[in-house]
Design an enzyme around this catalytic site. Structure first.
Site, mmCIF file in Angstrom:
data_model
loop_
_atom_site.group_PDB
_atom_site.id
_atom_site.type_symbol
_atom_site.label_atom_id
_atom_site.label_comp_id
_atom_site.label_asym_id
_atom_site.label_seq_id
_atom_site.Cartn_x
_atom_site.Cartn_y
_atom_site.Cartn_z
ATOM 1 N N GLU A 134 26.280 -36.137 -14.740
ATOM 2 C CA GLU A 134 27.111 -35.203 -15.515
ATOM 3 C C GLU A 134 28.612 -35.498 -15.436
ATOM 4 O O GLU A 134 29.415 -34.566 -15.331
ATOM 5 C CB GLU A 134 26.847 -33.761 -15.048
ATOM 6 C CG GLU A 134 25.404 -33.346 -15.244
ATOM 7 C CD GLU A 134 25.094 -31.983 -14.635
ATOM 8 O OE1 GLU A 134 24.443 -31.191 -15.305
ATOM 9 O OE2 GLU A 134 25.486 -31.722 -13.473
HETATM 10 C C1 ACM Z 1 21.669 -32.815 -11.782
HETATM 11 O O1 ACM Z 1 20.861 -31.891 -11.849
HETATM 12 N N1 ACM Z 1 22.881 -32.661 -12.291
HETATM 13 C C2 ACM Z 1 21.334 -34.082 -11.153
#
Ligand code: ACM
Length: 538
Positions: free
Chosen positions: A342
């Protein structure tokens, strides 16, 4: 060398003599009702169980012996003895040469048999007079004693009877894991969990043969491990958590204590420093890291994807080198997790450049890099490992590079997903994951990832909505018990109807361990397997 071989041979001979003596000693046998080892509530289910329908009586005339002079075996024996003492308040001596009468023995034996040529494989031979546990390594012996522990009846100690004896069904167990990597992750960044909490989680996981604990040690909301060369990371970055509570961090001594405790349970700790995104706490501590000239504020919310390191600055890589060096030096396991998920405000080419540079730093410090599935977009080595959480495309990219993949699909394995809309804690952005849905899927055939690329299964527990051990246990248990079976047992040996019954029978153990598990209505929870009267009736 010769002397130690002689000692070992003599000692094995004397244990054999003891077994024969025990067999001759008819009076020591107790006539238990017929048993069925195949009906024991083992989780994970062993590869093969062959019952012989009698019982070994565990009592104060039982002793444990282990192969001498082989590293780790006597400790495994002592571990078993300690657990028996904690469960039954029964003293079982280990490798004792005292004159106390011994009627039955548990022998933990190092065996070079080719059948046992795997680090975690073991065989258990349980007869009326002896329990023989064969394994090639102390690690295999450790897995084997968890099976034996699960065959010891859970019943209360508060009896006044003089001769207490616990029947263990006889038969043979041959066992070996399907996947060598069986893990859980704990996010100690969104909310901090103490060393004691982590140790309790290790105790519970290792009872179910889980052998990896991944610690998510940094995120936007907190930096949780002391880095001696960059002290503000914990002074500032560790000072809060989601919701604005006090936060916290592990000193390096604390971390070493966790690592050593895990090692005693044959469990590998994987440290994760999440970057280049999820780095607000680091950049609050050292503002040069984010490269935008601004000093960010401590963050106590739960948004993701707003922070990044400056990926084009040498000083950032010097910082990362220090962090990875210090943590790697106190991490005996082979892995270092760099996060990589992310990074929504990092440009794609900067992200790939970053991952490629950090991979080299991880390798320089002697570790194998793991990252969330996004790292597979970079030009990285086949020895690095991708952790599949959301993108099948990224998983396929990793496979094309010849990488190993850890399976943590959010909609199947995220322990922080709510069971259903009534769950007290958790989120549901990936799915609601009731206990059956967590168990009923096939890692061996998931999204076309070839079996040879699958390192194993890991169930992550993110902590946005949980702040203490009771809440942790509510989300992790009972689902993590299912993941232990999904990763240890073969596909042929997994079956929801059978698992459901065996899971129901974990209640007395979980209660004894004071685990605040979610008593899912899908399971007909049992409170006690045997009463004292049932065990001792003629
Ligand atoms: C994640 O759940 N951002 C790895």
């Amino acid at each position: 060398m010769f002397k130690s071989m002689m000692t070992r041979t003599l000692s094995v001979l004397s244990v054999c003599a003891l077994i024969v003596a025990c067999q001759k000693e008819e009076k020591s046998r107790i006539n238990f009702p017929p048993t069925d080892l195949a009906k024991e509530n083992f989780i994970p289910k062993p590869l093969k169980v062959i019952p012989t329908n009698q019982a070994f009586g565990l009592d104060r005339f039982t002793a444990i012996y282990t192969t001498p002079n082989v590293e780790g075996f006597s400790e495994v024996g002592q571990f078993l003895s300690d657990k028996i003492k904690a469960q039954l308040d029964l003293d079982v001596l280990v490798n004792s040469d005292s004159d106390e009468p011994v009627e039955r023995i548990i022998y933990i034996n190092q065996s070079d048999s080719l059948e046992l040529d795997s680090p975690e494989g073991y065989q258990l031979y349980i007869t009326q007079d002896s329990v023989i546990l064969n394994s090639n390594t102390a690690e295999g012996a450790f897995r084997g004693i968890q099976t034996l522990r699960q065959a010891i009846p859970e019943e209360s100690n508060d009896t006044l009877a003089e001769q207490r004896i616990w029947p263990i069904p006889t038969g043979k167990i041959i066992d070996n894991p399907n996947f060598g990597f069986r893990g859980s992750m704990l996010d100690v960044a969104r909310h901090f969990f103490s060393v004691e909490d982590v140790k309790k989680y290790i105790d519970l996981l290792s009872y179910y043969k889980i052998n990896v604990l991944h610690l998510h040690l940094s995120d936007d909301q907190g930096w949780r491990i002391e880095i001696k060369s960059w002290p503000k990371l914990t002074e500032i970055g560790g000072s809060t958590e989601v919701g604005g509570e006090a936060g916290g961090f592990y000193t390096q001594e604390d971390y070493k204590e966790i690592v050593a405790y895990a090692a005693k349970h044959y469990m590998t700790i994987i440290p994760e420093i999440d970057m280049p995104g999820h780095t607000n706490a680091a950049s609050v501590s050292y503002p040069f890291l984010n490269g935008n000239g601004k000093t960010p504020k401590l963050y106590e919310g739960t948004r993701v994807g707003f922070s990044t390191f400056d990926t084009r600055k040498d000083t950032v890589y010097a910082f990362i080198d220090d962090v990875i060096r210090e943590i790697s030096a106190i991490t005996p396991g082979p892995y270092f997790h760099i996060g990589g998920d992310e990074s929504h405000v990092t440009k794609k080419k900067d992200f790939n450049y970053f991952v490629e540079k950090v991979e080299k730093i991880v390798q320089k410090h002697g570790k194998r890099m793991i990252g969330w599935d996004e790292i597979a977009t970079a030009n990285i080595d086949s020895t690095s490992i991708s952790q599949y959480w959301s993108s099948g495309d990224n998983a396929q990219k990793a496979v094309k590079k010849g990488m190993q993949v850890i399976l943590s699909p959010a909609k199947k394995t995220y322990l922080d997903m709510q069971y259903d809309s009534l769950s007290k804690h958790g989120l549901h952005w990936a799915a609601y994951i009731p206990v059956d849905s967590a168990y009923v899927w096939t890692p061996e055939e998931y999204e076309g990832i070839p079996m040879e690329n699958i390192l194993g299964v890991e169930a992550p527990l993110w902590s946005e909505t949980i702040s203490n051990i009771d809440e942790l246990e509510y989300l992790a248990f009972p689902r993590v018990i299912g993941y232990s079976e999904l990763s240890w047992s073969t596909k042929e040996n997994r079956d929801w109807e059978s698992f459901k019954v065996r899971l129901a029978n974990q209640a007395p153990y979980l209660d004894r361990m004071d685990v605040k598990y979610y008593a899912s209505p899908l399971i007909d929870w049992k409170k006690s397997r045997y009463t004292y009267e049932e065990i001792n009736k003629d």
